[in-house]
Write a protein that holds these residues in place. Structure first.
Motif, mmCIF file in Angstrom:
data_model
loop_
_atom_site.group_PDB
_atom_site.id
_atom_site.type_symbol
_atom_site.label_atom_id
_atom_site.label_comp_id
_atom_site.label_asym_id
_atom_site.label_seq_id
_atom_site.Cartn_x
_atom_site.Cartn_y
_atom_site.Cartn_z
ATOM 1 N N SER A 10 0.813 -1.225 0.000
ATOM 2 C CA SER A 10 0.000 0.000 0.000
ATOM 3 C C SER A 10 0.845 1.273 0.000
ATOM 4 C CB SER A 10 -0.990 -0.013 1.150
ATOM 5 O OG SER A 10 -0.275 -0.031 2.347
ATOM 6 N N ALA A 11 2.084 1.205 0.488
ATOM 7 C CA ALA A 11 2.936 2.399 0.428
ATOM 8 C C ALA A 11 3.940 2.249 -0.714
ATOM 9 C CB ALA A 11 3.676 2.595 1.741
ATOM 10 N N PRO A 12 4.108 3.291 -1.517
ATOM 11 C CA PRO A 12 5.093 3.201 -2.598
ATOM 12 C C PRO A 12 6.505 3.212 -2.035
ATOM 13 C CG PRO A 12 4.187 5.420 -2.468
ATOM 14 C CD PRO A 12 3.444 4.596 -1.470
ATOM 15 N N LYS A 13 7.380 2.460 -2.657
ATOM 16 C CA LYS A 13 8.776 2.436 -2.244
ATOM 17 C C LYS A 13 9.492 3.681 -2.775
ATOM 18 C CE LYS A 13 11.710 -1.527 -1.773
ATOM 19 N NZ LYS A 13 12.139 -2.776 -2.305
ATOM 20 N N VAL A 56 8.494 5.811 2.839
ATOM 21 C CA VAL A 56 8.957 5.785 1.447
ATOM 22 C C VAL A 56 10.485 5.633 1.488
ATOM 23 C CG1 VAL A 56 9.218 7.247 -0.616
ATOM 24 C CG2 VAL A 56 7.037 7.202 0.624
ATOM 25 N N SER A 57 11.049 4.797 0.645
ATOM 26 C CA SER A 57 12.507 4.578 0.685
ATOM 27 C C SER A 57 13.275 5.524 -0.231
ATOM 28 C CB SER A 57 12.845 3.147 0.263
ATOM 29 O OG SER A 57 12.153 2.225 1.057
ATOM 30 N N TYR A 58 12.652 5.873 -1.364
ATOM 31 C CA TYR A 58 13.323 6.728 -2.356
ATOM 32 C C TYR A 58 12.390 7.853 -2.774
ATOM 33 C CZ TYR A 58 15.962 2.387 -2.915
ATOM 34 O OH TYR A 58 16.691 1.255 -2.687
ATOM 35 N N LEU A 59 12.932 9.060 -2.799
ATOM 36 C CA LEU A 59 12.159 10.218 -3.261
ATOM 37 C C LEU A 59 13.005 10.926 -4.314
ATOM 38 C CD1 LEU A 59 9.693 12.162 -2.795
ATOM 39 C CD2 LEU A 59 11.129 13.365 -1.129
ATOM 40 N N THR A 60 12.438 11.119 -5.506
ATOM 41 C CA THR A 60 13.202 11.761 -6.581
ATOM 42 C C THR A 60 12.478 13.029 -7.026
ATOM 43 O OG1 THR A 60 14.063 9.617 -7.293
ATOM 44 C CG2 THR A 60 14.243 11.429 -8.868
ATOM 45 N N LEU A 61 13.131 14.170 -6.855
ATOM 46 C CA LEU A 61 12.510 15.468 -7.125
ATOM 47 C C LEU A 61 13.103 16.111 -8.371
ATOM 48 C CD1 LEU A 61 12.614 16.925 -3.474
ATOM 49 C CD2 LEU A 61 10.745 15.651 -4.583
ATOM 50 N N PHE A 62 12.219 16.595 -9.240
ATOM 51 C CA PHE A 62 12.674 17.272 -10.467
ATOM 52 C C PHE A 62 12.802 18.760 -10.154
ATOM 53 C CE2 PHE A 62 11.708 17.188 -15.376
ATOM 54 C CZ PHE A 62 13.060 17.355 -15.636
ATOM 55 N N PRO A 183 10.324 4.303 -9.979
ATOM 56 C CA PRO A 183 9.287 4.986 -9.204
ATOM 57 C C PRO A 183 7.953 4.225 -9.305
ATOM 58 C CG PRO A 183 10.468 6.564 -10.560
ATOM 59 C CD PRO A 183 10.927 5.203 -10.979
ATOM 60 N N ASP A 184 7.287 4.098 -8.173
ATOM 61 C CA ASP A 184 5.960 3.473 -8.146
ATOM 62 C C ASP A 184 4.895 4.525 -8.420
ATOM 63 O OD1 ASP A 184 6.839 0.826 -7.086
ATOM 64 O OD2 ASP A 184 7.567 2.129 -5.479
ATOM 65 N N LEU A 185 5.178 5.736 -7.971
ATOM 66 C CA LEU A 185 4.192 6.814 -8.045
ATOM 67 C C LEU A 185 4.867 8.081 -8.539
ATOM 68 C CD1 LEU A 185 1.410 8.121 -7.213
ATOM 69 C CD2 LEU A 185 2.398 8.460 -4.935
ATOM 70 N N LEU A 186 4.246 8.717 -9.544
ATOM 71 C CA LEU A 186 4.709 10.036 -9.999
ATOM 72 C C LEU A 186 3.652 11.067 -9.623
ATOM 73 C CD1 LEU A 186 6.624 11.926 -11.729
ATOM 74 C CD2 LEU A 186 4.939 11.602 -13.551
ATOM 75 N N LYS A 225 -2.943 12.661 -0.056
ATOM 76 C CA LYS A 225 -3.992 12.349 -1.051
ATOM 77 C C LYS A 225 -3.396 11.489 -2.165
ATOM 78 C CE LYS A 225 -6.571 16.628 -0.603
ATOM 79 N NZ LYS A 225 -6.891 17.876 -1.292
ATOM 80 N N ALA A 226 -2.195 11.838 -2.576
ATOM 81 C CA ALA A 226 -1.532 11.052 -3.629
ATOM 82 C C ALA A 226 -1.258 9.638 -3.136
ATOM 83 C CB ALA A 226 -0.223 11.736 -4.032
ATOM 84 N N LEU A 227 -0.851 9.522 -1.878
ATOM 85 C CA LEU A 227 -0.549 8.188 -1.324
ATOM 86 C C LEU A 227 -1.828 7.360 -1.195
ATOM 87 C CD1 LEU A 227 2.097 9.162 1.391
ATOM 88 C CD2 LEU A 227 2.525 8.128 -0.856
#
Ligand code: IPE
Ligand code: IPE
Ligand code: MG
Length: 249
Positions: A10-13, A56-62, A183-186, A225-227
């Protein structure tokens, strides 16, 4: 747990974010675009905090795209100054929170000063074991793929590998996020529903979530909300829904 079951947790990695809407946020307040970028730093802080809180284990920011070099000189240079300032201010706290920082993109295009700060931030946090925070600066998805192709081509020329060894795994390993799960979620703020040359290779199977909220107003509640949207998704990766259900048992 099978791969497909793990990918239906249920939680994106790994969450990737296109932080858009700073300019419009500033304009709506009669301010200069730069004020929007500055305000956006607060949203980055909140996003990093919530990602860590939610496991969340990884967060990638543009933060800055290959194409953003085409903006007015003044905006580009104020953004570069802001990156330097944000690094100076935020790295200590990130380090205390066990966050590991890494930059992806054509860093040789950046100023010496910014490159140095980036290298220092990466070194300082290299041994941390908490959230992995990737910041994409001077990054383009097409550049990333072309760059990986060039690395492999060079190896073929030197005889290290055969052309026949070039496959998806080999290319993936040479991408900027090689070794990091996709990424699991954008998430994209600012109302546009496009990828804008972000992680073209890695987003192949990401769930996409768009919000009209402008980046400086993005907060923990909006991130949640996104999660929540993500938690409801059945990720099939080409399988049938029934196969996914069976894999869970
Ligand atoms: C995103 O906000 C930040 C960068 C691209 C650097 P924008 O600056 O694109 O904001 P808008 O889209 O003009 O509102
Ligand atoms: C995407 O935003 C790049 C970043 C958020 C860094 P843009 O504002 O540059 O995207 P487009 O040009 O509207 O597609
Ligand atoms: Mg924009």
């Amino acid at each position: 747990m099978s791969d497909i079951a793990a990918n239906n947790a249920s939680a994106p990695k790994h969450v990737a974010v296109i932080m858009d809407g700073n300019g419009r946020w500033a304009r709506a307040r009669g301010k200069k675009r730069h004020a929007g970028h500055r305000a956006g730093v607060n949203s980055v802080r909140a996003t990093v905090e919530l990602a860590a809180e939610r496991g969340v284990s990884y967060l990638t920011l543009f933060a800055f795209s290959s194409e953003n070099w085409q903006r007015p000189k003044e905006e580009v240079s104020s953004l570069m100054s802001l990156f330097i300032e944000a690094l100076r201010r935020e790295v200590g706290e990130l380090h205390r929170n066990n966050v590991r920082l890494r930059f992806i993109g054509a860093r040789e295009q950046l100023s010496e000063r910014l490159m140095r700060r980036i290298a220092e931030a990466e070194q300082t946090t290299a041994k941390n074991t908490g959230l992995m925070l990737n910041v994409a600066v001077a990054y383009g998805g097409r550049w990333d793929i072309a760059n990986a192709a060039q690395v492999l081509a060079t190896r073929v020329v030197s005889g290290e590998i055969d052309a026949a060894d070039i496959n998806e795994e080999a290319l993936a390993a040479e991408m900027q996020l090689g070794g990091t799960p996709d990424p699991d979620l954008l998430i994209r703020t600012g109302g546009e529903q496009r990828i804008s040359n972000f992680l073209l290779w890695n987003l192949a199977y990401a769930e996409l979530w768009f919000t009209d909220v402008l980046w400086p107003e993005f907060d923990k509640a909006e991130f949640d909300k996104a999660l929540a949207y993500y938690a409801e998704k059945q990720r099939r990766f080409g399988h049938t829904g029934e196969q996914v259900e069976e894999a869970k048992c």
